[in-house]
Write a protein that holds these residues in place. Structure first.
Motif, PDB file in Angstrom:
ATOM      1  N   GLN A   1      -5.394   4.711  12.602  1.00 45.32           N
ATOM      2  CA  GLN A   1      -6.501   4.890  11.680  1.00 45.32           C
ATOM      3  C   GLN A   1      -7.793   5.357  12.364  1.00 45.32           C
TER       4      GLN A   1
ATOM      5  N   ASP B   1       3.562   1.701  15.120  1.00 42.24           N
ATOM      6  CA  ASP B   1       2.304   1.515  14.385  1.00 42.24           C
ATOM      7  C   ASP B   1       1.123   1.820  15.301  1.00 42.24           C
ATOM      8  N   ASP B   2       0.029   2.255  14.702  1.00 39.36           N
ATOM      9  CA  ASP B   2      -1.244   2.445  15.433  1.00 39.36           C
ATOM     10  C   ASP B   2      -1.080   3.285  16.690  1.00 39.36           C
TER      11      ASP B   2
ATOM     12  N   LEU C   1       0.078  -8.676   4.310  1.00 38.39           N
ATOM     13  CA  LEU C   1      -0.086 -10.067   3.895  1.00 38.39           C
ATOM     14  C   LEU C   1      -1.508 -10.333   3.404  1.00 38.39           C
ATOM     15  N   ARG C   2      -1.615 -11.113   2.335  1.00 33.38           N
ATOM     16  CA  ARG C   2      -2.926 -11.499   1.800  1.00 33.38           C
ATOM     17  C   ARG C   2      -2.968 -12.999   1.564  1.00 33.38           C
TER      18      ARG C   2
ATOM     19  N   GLU D   1      -9.064   8.576   3.896  1.00 31.31           N
ATOM     20  CA  GLU D   1     -10.045   8.217   2.862  1.00 31.31           C
ATOM     21  C   GLU D   1     -10.655   9.417   2.164  1.00 31.31           C
TER      22      GLU D   1
ATOM     23  N   PRO E   1      -4.128  -1.322  -0.782  1.00 30.54           N
ATOM     24  CA  PRO E   1      -2.983  -2.235  -0.916  1.00 30.54           C
ATOM     25  C   PRO E   1      -3.063  -2.912  -2.292  1.00 30.54           C
TER      26      PRO E   1
ATOM     27  N   GLY F   1      -3.648   5.495   2.632  1.00 37.06           N
ATOM     28  CA  GLY F   1      -5.082   5.269   2.760  1.00 37.06           C
ATOM     29  C   GLY F   1      -5.758   5.141   1.417  1.00 37.06           C
ATOM     30  N   TYR F   2      -7.017   4.707   1.473  1.00 37.80           N
ATOM     31  CA  TYR F   2      -7.775   4.460   0.243  1.00 37.80           C
ATOM     32  C   TYR F   2      -7.911   5.712  -0.616  1.00 37.80           C
TER      33      TYR F   2
ATOM     34  N   GLU G   1       3.610   0.121   2.745  1.00 36.64           N
ATOM     35  CA  GLU G   1       3.511  -0.870   3.810  1.00 36.64           C
ATOM     36  C   GLU G   1       3.213  -2.224   3.171  1.00 36.64           C
TER      37      GLU G   1
ATOM     38  N   ASN H   1       5.201  -5.368   9.081  1.00 33.96           N
ATOM     39  CA  ASN H   1       4.671  -5.438  10.446  1.00 33.96           C
ATOM     40  C   ASN H   1       5.404  -6.535  11.214  1.00 33.96           C
TER      41      ASN H   1
ATOM     42  N   GLN I   1       0.840  -1.200   0.000  1.00 35.62           N
ATOM     43  CA  GLN I   1       0.000   0.000   0.000  1.00 35.62           C
ATOM     44  C   GLN I   1       0.874   1.248   0.000  1.00 35.62           C
TER      45      GLN I   1
ATOM     46  N   GLY J   1      -5.110   5.213   6.953  1.00 37.24           N
ATOM     47  CA  GLY J   1      -6.563   5.173   6.839  1.00 37.24           C
ATOM     48  C   GLY J   1      -7.164   6.467   6.320  1.00 37.24           C
TER      49      GLY J   1
HETATM   50  P1  C2E Z   1      -1.943  -2.340  10.276  1.00 33.47           P
HETATM   51  O1  C2E Z   1      -0.493  -2.650  10.317  1.00 33.47           O
HETATM   52  O2  C2E Z   1      -2.397  -1.218  11.131  1.00 33.47           O
HETATM   53  O3  C2E Z   1      -2.284  -2.081   8.739  1.00 33.47           O
HETATM   54  C1  C2E Z   1      -3.176  -1.103   8.277  1.00 33.47           C
HETATM   55  C2  C2E Z   1      -4.515  -1.707   7.911  1.00 33.47           C
HETATM   56  O4  C2E Z   1      -5.403  -0.673   7.463  1.00 33.47           O
HETATM   57  C3  C2E Z   1      -4.446  -2.687   6.744  1.00 33.47           C
HETATM   58  O5  C2E Z   1      -5.413  -3.699   7.009  1.00 33.47           O
HETATM   59  C4  C2E Z   1      -4.876  -1.825   5.562  1.00 33.47           C
HETATM   60  O6  C2E Z   1      -5.377  -2.588   4.468  1.00 33.47           O
HETATM   61  C5  C2E Z   1      -5.938  -0.972   6.192  1.00 33.47           C
HETATM   62  N1  C2E Z   1      -6.164   0.302   5.499  1.00 33.47           N
HETATM   63  C6  C2E Z   1      -5.277   1.063   4.815  1.00 33.47           C
HETATM   64  N2  C2E Z   1      -5.836   2.188   4.343  1.00 33.47           N
HETATM   65  C7  C2E Z   1      -7.135   2.179   4.732  1.00 33.47           C
HETATM   66  C8  C2E Z   1      -8.248   3.089   4.567  1.00 33.47           C
HETATM   67  O7  C2E Z   1      -8.155   4.164   3.953  1.00 33.47           O
HETATM   68  N3  C2E Z   1      -9.426   2.733   5.151  1.00 33.47           N
HETATM   69  C9  C2E Z   1      -9.579   1.569   5.838  1.00 33.47           C
HETATM   70  N4  C2E Z   1     -10.767   1.300   6.382  1.00 33.47           N
HETATM   71  N5  C2E Z   1      -8.556   0.691   6.034  1.00 33.47           N
HETATM   72  C10 C2E Z   1      -7.348   0.990   5.492  1.00 33.47           C
HETATM   73  P2  C2E Z   1      -5.113  -5.235   6.728  1.00 33.47           P
HETATM   74  O8  C2E Z   1      -4.269  -5.375   5.499  1.00 33.47           O
HETATM   75  O9  C2E Z   1      -6.424  -5.946   6.792  1.00 33.47           O
HETATM   76  O10 C2E Z   1      -4.216  -5.685   7.944  1.00 33.47           O
HETATM   77  C11 C2E Z   1      -4.718  -5.691   9.255  1.00 33.47           C
HETATM   78  C12 C2E Z   1      -3.629  -5.875  10.257  1.00 33.47           C
HETATM   79  O11 C2E Z   1      -3.033  -7.175  10.120  1.00 33.47           O
HETATM   80  C13 C2E Z   1      -2.466  -4.901  10.084  1.00 33.47           C
HETATM   81  O12 C2E Z   1      -2.802  -3.652  10.683  1.00 33.47           O
HETATM   82  C14 C2E Z   1      -1.366  -5.643  10.815  1.00 33.47           C
HETATM   83  O13 C2E Z   1      -1.462  -5.441  12.199  1.00 33.47           O
HETATM   84  C15 C2E Z   1      -1.694  -7.095  10.503  1.00 33.47           C
HETATM   85  N6  C2E Z   1      -0.825  -7.586   9.414  1.00 33.47           N
HETATM   86  C16 C2E Z   1      -0.981  -7.519   8.066  1.00 33.47           C
HETATM   87  N7  C2E Z   1       0.070  -8.091   7.425  1.00 33.47           N
HETATM   88  C17 C2E Z   1       0.925  -8.525   8.390  1.00 33.47           C
HETATM   89  C18 C2E Z   1       2.193  -9.198   8.384  1.00 33.47           C
HETATM   90  O14 C2E Z   1       2.802  -9.497   7.337  1.00 33.47           O
HETATM   91  N8  C2E Z   1       2.746  -9.493   9.623  1.00 33.47           N
HETATM   92  C19 C2E Z   1       2.132  -9.155  10.790  1.00 33.47           C
HETATM   93  N9  C2E Z   1       2.742  -9.473  11.958  1.00 33.47           N
HETATM   94  N10 C2E Z   1       0.959  -8.502  10.825  1.00 33.47           N
HETATM   95  C20 C2E Z   1       0.353  -8.195   9.648  1.00 33.47           C
END
Ligand code: C2E
Ligand code: MG
Ligand code: MG
Ligand code: MG
Length: 291
Positions: free
Chosen positions: A205, A181-182, A62-63, A241, A265, A259-260, A59, A119, A45, A239
């Motif tokens: 976010q 983060d966060d 993972l998918r 938008e 991503p 962000g979107y 960033e 992450n 992303q 985040g």
């Molecule tokens: P995170 O690290 O806080 O990642 C940001 C999340 O916000 C991502 O969700 C992303 O897709 C989403 N996001 C980005 N822009 C926007 C937006 O404009 N609006 C909204 N509503 N959401 C947005 P995602 O990809 O579902 O990942 C969720 C969490 O999973 C991540 O939060 C992170 O904590 C974890 N994660 C994802 N990939 C990995 C990885 O490879 N390793 C580890 N340990 N954790 C991961």
């Protein structure tokens, strides 16, 4: 009668627990198999400079694609599971290796340089050889450490403060970019954060989402940016938008936007194509591309 009812409820509760445990077990088996078969994929992303709208970083997220254009489960579901089972250790190593190899390949083909952050789960970070693992991932791809970022959470840092500071100093020495983060969702204060050698702070976010609708959220974002600046930290808002959120962040001199509003991503190929196209044009760009 009461006894019967009680037993009945107990059975019901038991059955519910069981389906939950069964679902987790099934998901765990499928996740391991998907990982072993190389079916997991890293999406990227963009993180965009707030003034030029150029992509300076990304960033890695993972998918788990199902092969039919959808996803089996979200990281919000399968990452906690992988943390519970320990699968996050090989999985996290793989993400870091894959990201280093990818950045290196992009640089070789002459794409504009970017820093990609991954992450880090606390289970990974607490391993005694964690720093060595980061080092060998970089070496294997002959990648300069400044292209790699590590996203650490507040709870990971506060878990064992001295251990965290020690590891971070070694990583910083190598040139890796360190980010929290966060920020704002945990319990740490900005004054406390000063103890850690951080480069970036990511505003959570949930506060960004409220910028236009909740004056407390807006105030928190403003205060976090102002204080981060005074501590010499760069700020990424995640985040984002809407144009209104962007304007608010721009006025307060936030550095990078994720962000979107700019992009979702993206698959590696879509990401590098967007990167090579130059500054992101909005709202002409189809933000619905990707996941
Ligand atoms: P995170 O690290 O806080 O990642 C940001 C999340 O916000 C991502 O969700 C992303 O897709 C989403 N996001 C980005 N822009 C926007 C937006 O404009 N609006 C909204 N509503 N959401 C947005 P995602 O990809 O579902 O990942 C969720 C969490 O999973 C991540 O939060 C992170 O904590 C974890 N994660 C994802 N990939 C990995 C990885 O490879 N390793 C580890 N340990 N954790 C991961
Ligand atoms: Mg993150
Ligand atoms: Mg985040
Ligand atoms: Mg998160």
């Amino acid at each position: 009668r009461a006894k019967e009812l009680g037993r009945g409820q107990y059975h019901f509760f038991d059955a519910e627990l069981k389906t939950c445990a069964v679902r987790k077990l099934r998901l765990d088996v499928r996740l391991r198999r998907a990982f072993e078969r190389g079916e997991l994929e890293v999406y990227y992303q963009p993180q965009v400079d707030i003034d030029s709208h150029r992509i300076l970083a990304a960033e890695a997220l993972l998918r788990w694609p199902d092969g039919e254009g959808r996803f089996v489960a979200s990281p919000g579901e399968f990452i906690p599971l992988a943390e519970e089972t320990g699968l996050i250790l090989p999985l996290g190593d793989w993400v870091m290796e894959a990201v280093c190899a990818q950045i290196s390949a992009w640089l070789l083909r002459g794409a504009p340089p970017v820093t990609v952050s991954v992450n880090v789960s606390s289970l990974q970070f607490r391993r005694s050889d964690y720093v060595g693992r980061v080092c060998s991932a970089l070496d294997r791809s002959a990648l300069n450490a400044r292209h790699l970022g590590l996203e650490l959470t507040e709870s990971l840092l506060l878990d064992d403060v001295d251990l965290a500071i020690g590891r971070m100093e070694q990583l910083k020495e190598m040139g890796v970019q360190l980010m929290i983060d966060d920020f704002g969702t945990g319990y740490s204060s900005l004054a406390y954060l000063r103890r850690f050698p951080l480069d970036y702070l990511k505003v959570a976010q949930e506060f960004v989402a409220g910028i236009e609708t909740n004056r407390h959220d807006a105030m928190i974002v403003g205060a976090v940016i102002a204080l981060s600046k005074s501590l010499g930290l760069n700020i990424i808002a995640e985040g984002v938008e809407t144009a209104g959120q962007l304007a608010y962040l721009s006025e307060r001199r936030c550095d990078l936007i994720q962000g979107y509003y700019f992009a979702r991503p993206l698959r590696a190929d879509d990401f590098v194509a967007l990167l090579e196209r130059g500054p992101i044009q909005t709202p002409a760009f189809p933000v619905r591309l990707g996941a």
